[in-house]
Design an enzyme around this catalytic site. Structure first.
Site, PDB file in Angstrom:
ATOM      1  N   GLU A  43       0.830  -1.201   0.000  1.00  0.00           N
ATOM      2  CA  GLU A  43       0.000   0.000   0.000  1.00  0.00           C
ATOM      3  C   GLU A  43       0.864   1.250   0.000  1.00  0.00           C
ATOM      4  O   GLU A  43       2.024   1.229   0.413  1.00  0.00           O
ATOM      5  CB  GLU A  43      -0.965  -0.005   1.192  1.00  0.00           C
ATOM      6  N   ARG A  68       0.585  -2.578  12.244  1.00  0.00           N
ATOM      7  CA  ARG A  68      -0.049  -3.552  11.356  1.00  0.00           C
ATOM      8  C   ARG A  68      -0.504  -2.907  10.047  1.00  0.00           C
ATOM      9  O   ARG A  68      -1.557  -3.229   9.502  1.00  0.00           O
ATOM     10  CB  ARG A  68      -1.224  -4.257  12.059  1.00  0.00           C
ATOM     11  N   CYS A  73       7.324  -1.250  -2.160  1.00  0.00           N
ATOM     12  CA  CYS A  73       8.439  -2.190  -2.312  1.00  0.00           C
ATOM     13  C   CYS A  73       9.640  -1.878  -1.428  1.00  0.00           C
ATOM     14  O   CYS A  73      10.245  -2.789  -0.861  1.00  0.00           O
ATOM     15  CB  CYS A  73       8.866  -2.301  -3.777  1.00  0.00           C
ATOM     16  N   HIS A 112      11.838  -0.149  -9.004  1.00  0.00           N
ATOM     17  CA  HIS A 112      11.350  -1.255  -8.182  1.00  0.00           C
ATOM     18  C   HIS A 112      12.527  -1.926  -7.485  1.00  0.00           C
ATOM     19  O   HIS A 112      13.522  -2.292  -8.120  1.00  0.00           O
ATOM     20  CB  HIS A 112      10.598  -2.273  -9.023  1.00  0.00           C
ATOM     21  N   ASP A 127      10.910 -11.211  -3.388  1.00  0.00           N
ATOM     22  CA  ASP A 127      10.238  -9.939  -3.617  1.00  0.00           C
ATOM     23  C   ASP A 127       8.869  -9.958  -2.952  1.00  0.00           C
ATOM     24  O   ASP A 127       7.926 -10.565  -3.449  1.00  0.00           O
ATOM     25  CB  ASP A 127      10.102  -9.681  -5.121  1.00  0.00           C
TER      26      ASP A 127
END
Length: 274
Positions: A43, A68, A73, A112, A127
């Site tokens: 997110e 939590r 990435c 990424h 990943d």
């Protein structure tokens, strides 16, 4: 390298629901990777809210474990790297070019962050931060590899200059997800990419709410006002998420519980006011 000594490993393992023996072996790598991917959502909510995205282990643990929440990435794979390093794995970073948007003739920037973990002398792609399209478990980095993970099929190809390409098999055939060169990156490199993705006007993470959660049978992705569910057989369902449904969708589908201030800010982003 990845700050593993600063990680509360027991708290992290409890967060992802992992139990059992730990060792720097393939079984542990697979089980930890899968537990992380299936538990901690991808997110961008803090990016959408205009917040700074710290990547130090203490901050990552406070957010992804203590509160939590999820992350994108750089957060996901920095936390995973710290955990794997603490367990005893050899972990290196890589920077990948996203090819998942289907523009084969367009060279995308390296934005990424992924990991390469060495087990018994062999490299494995790890990943936890590619969202709904990513692998559930590590993938061996060898040309021509094809692996099936609960019906989801991934492959690896090697191009010129040793560039590895992760691919996914879909009903219409193979599609490239991303490509990365065999050049080691370090946490400071993740910081640089994070700076671009969290603040550059051209970043796709600004101005919209994004949440993904890959699963063994269904993968779900919320992007702006569209919620897509993709099943392992390739079928998909789509529905609109209006402002009145946003907070409930984040909670019920992705397990994300924004506080009142965050919820108000996300609704402004969702409505295009930010």
């Amino acid at each position: 390298m990845w700050g593993g000594e600063e990680l509360d490993l027991d708290a992290y393992l409890a967060r992802i629901g992992h139990s059992g023996e730990l060792a720097p072996d393939l079984a542990t790598l697979r089980s930890v990777h899968r537990a992380n991917v299936e538990t901690i959502p991808f997110e961008n909510l803090d990016v959408a809210l205009g917040r700074r995205i710290p990547l130090d282990v203490k901050s990552l643990q406070a957010k992804l474990v203590g509160r939590r929440r999820g992350g994108y990435c750089y957060e996901q794979n920095s936390l995973l790297a710290a955990a794997l390093e603490r367990i005893g794995f050899e972990v290196a970073g890589r920077g990948a070019r996203n090819r998942s948007r289907g523009h084969a003739d367009v060279v995308t920037p390296i934005t990424h962050a992924v990991l390469v973990v060495t087990v018994d002398g062999e490299p494995w792609l790890a990943d936890a931060g590619f969202g709904w399209q990513g692998p559930l478990e590590p993938v061996p980095l060898a040309d021509g590899v094809r692996v099936e993970q609960d019906g989801w099929v991934f492959g690896v190809g090697v191009e010129a200059e040793g560039v590895h390409v992760l691919r996914a098999l879909r009903p219409e055939g193979w599609t490239d997800l991303y490509a990365f060169a065999p050049h080691t990156l370090f946490p400071v490199d993740f910081e640089l990419m994070n700076h671009y993705s969290s603040g550059h006007p051209r970043s796709r993470f600004l101005g919209q709410v994004v949440a993904h959660l890959p699963g063994a049978t269904v993968r779900r992705a919320l992007v702006r006002d569209g919620l897509t569910s993709v099943n392992v057989d390739g079928s998909r369902q789509e529905r609109l998420v209006d402002a009145g449904q946003l907070v409930a969708t984040l909670s019920e589908v992705f397990g994300i519980e924004p506080d009142e201030e965050e919820a108000a800010g996300l609704l402004r982003v969702h409505s295009g006011e930010v």
